[in-house]
Design an enzyme around this catalytic site. Structure first.
Site, PDB file in Angstrom:
ATOM      1  N   LYS A  82       0.768  -1.215   0.093  1.00  0.00           N
ATOM      2  CA  LYS A  82      -0.023   0.130   0.088  1.00  0.00           C
ATOM      3  C   LYS A  82       0.955   1.330   0.013  1.00  0.00           C
ATOM      4  CE  LYS A  82      -4.372  -1.822   0.382  1.00  0.00           C
ATOM      5  NZ  LYS A  82      -5.107  -1.271   1.411  1.00  0.00           N
ATOM      6  N   THR A  83       0.337   2.425  -0.417  1.00  0.00           N
ATOM      7  CA  THR A  83       1.008   3.570  -0.527  1.00  0.00           C
ATOM      8  C   THR A  83       1.678   4.004   0.903  1.00  0.00           C
ATOM      9  OG1 THR A  83      -0.169   4.344  -2.345  1.00  0.00           O
ATOM     10  CG2 THR A  83       0.835   6.102  -1.169  1.00  0.00           C
ATOM     11  N   PHE A  84       0.996   4.277   1.829  1.00  0.00           N
ATOM     12  CA  PHE A  84       1.493   5.069   3.006  1.00  0.00           C
ATOM     13  C   PHE A  84       2.596   4.097   3.858  1.00  0.00           C
ATOM     14  CE2 PHE A  84      -0.473   8.950   4.421  1.00  0.00           C
ATOM     15  CZ  PHE A  84      -0.904   9.466   3.066  1.00  0.00           C
ATOM     16  N   PHE A  87       5.799   4.090   1.200  1.00  0.00           N
ATOM     17  CA  PHE A  87       6.637   5.228   1.013  1.00  0.00           C
ATOM     18  C   PHE A  87       7.032   5.882   1.975  1.00  0.00           C
ATOM     19  CE2 PHE A  87       4.282   6.447  -3.196  1.00  0.00           C
ATOM     20  CZ  PHE A  87       5.291   6.618  -3.945  1.00  0.00           C
TER      21      PHE A  87
END
Length: 358
Positions: A82-84, A87
């Site tokens: 997933k993104t969070f 990153f």
């Protein structure tokens, strides 16, 4: 740019298994107004949802040229894809179970009644990790970050020197122009480590699928923006180390592999905290004892290891998710949908490119 050792170590550990000297693209001659000898800067560029195969579609002349002249590698994201979580892993050097951002949406038993979402900016969600811009600021390296997850949060009492809170209304060109505007400053106030984030490709991939012409057009759009960035840098006479990373790739879903959660357990037995390539579920009071047997006996198995259930007693050993997670139903290996909020899901391949400019 001379990067303090703590920052240099973080960059090399996060993005590449081996770093070699790369050929630099020669910058254009600066105009008389920008004739100063500028020290190199480092720009970290996040391309959300960029699968490495996107470089093979013939629509990325800029990125492909940078990859040929620099260092390129496929990168394996952390669970969950997933993104969070990913990153933040890229800028802290920690897995999600160590930096605390274990999903795009999650709960923490230590904070009953609260839920982390992608809009959460309270420092206590983020303070288990130190992002690279904080390490740089402590080392005397001025930073400026455009939209990176966590960059608008006061983590450990520190922000980037310059930052902007995420806003969908700010288009890609405006994001590039913000980076260039920061670099137009006098040398004494000019940032030396910058961050830039694009969500365009991820948005198209989720909406239309990774093989759709709309997604290819989004890839081409971002490539053109990177071209604008490199031209503007050349116009300033600004040498730059460009580091391109992604948080995950993208794969089409298959209805034959969809897991319907209400077939696993009665809807009254659990709360769904997050959906997508995996589901984060919290058993309701009274349902916890029957939860393990019910989940394990009703999950369809298309092939060995296609789907697994992780429960609080074994979740740390199995997937190293922190105390902030709950029972999680998902797939092993390439991510597959449990119950989807979108038609296409992130998967475990992404691109990394390092281009050094002198």
């Amino acid at each position: 740019m001379r990067i303090p050792s703590v920052v240099a170590a973080a960059i090399s550990a996060l993005f590449l298994t081996a770093c070699t000297q790369t050929h630099a693209l020669a910058p254009a001659a600066p105009s008389a107004a920008t004739a100063e000898m500028r020290a190199p800067v480092t720009i970290l560029i996040g391309l959300d949802g960029f699968h490495p195969d996107y470089l093979n579609r013939g629509v990325t002349p800029v990125l492909s040229e940078l990859a040929r002249g620099g260092v390129r590698a496929n990168m394996r994201p952390s669970f969950p894809t997933k993104t969070f979580p990913n990153f933040y892993t890229l800028v802290t050097g920690k897995r999600p179970d160590r930096h605390g951002i274990v999903a795009n949406r999650f709960e923490d038993p230590a904070r009953p009644g609260e839920t982390f979402t992608m809009r959460s900016e309270q420092p206590y969600w983020w303070d288990q990790g130190e992002p690279i811009w904080n390490a740089a600021e402590k080392a005397g390296v001025q930073t400026a970050v455009m939209f990176w997850p966590g960059s608008a949060v006061e983590i450990g009492g520190t922000y980037p020197h310059d930052w902007q809170a995420f806003g969908m209304a700010v288009n890609g060109r405006q994001r590039v122009d913000a980076i260039i505007d920061w670099l137009r400053r006098p040398a004494a106030t000019r940032p030396k480590l910058l961050g830039l984030y694009f969500d365009t490709i991820d948005t198209a991939g989720h909406r239309f699928g990774p093989d759709a012409p709309e997604t290819t057009a989004a890839v081409a759009e971002i490539d053109a923006l990177i071209g604008r960035l490199t031209r503007e840098l050349a116009g300033l006479g600004q040498p730059a180390n460009l580091i391109f990373v992604a948080d995950h790739g993208m794969a089409a879903t298959d209805e034959r592999r969809r897991i319907q959660l209400d077939m696993i357990a009665a809807p009254t037995d659990f709360r769904t905290i997050e959906e997508g390539p995996y589901a984060a579920l919290e058993p309701q009071p009274g349902a916890k004892r029957r939860w393990p047997q019910r989940c394990s006996s009703r999950i369809p198995t298309w092939n060995a290891g296609a789907a697994r259930t992780f429960l609080p007693a074994s979740i740390t050993a199995a997937i190293r998710v922190s105390r902030r997670s709950c029972a999680s139903l998902g797939s092993a290996g390439r991510s597959r949908p449990a119950r989807l909020a979108s038609r296409y899901v992130p998967v475990g391949r992404m691109a990394g490119i390092l281009q050094r400019r002198r």
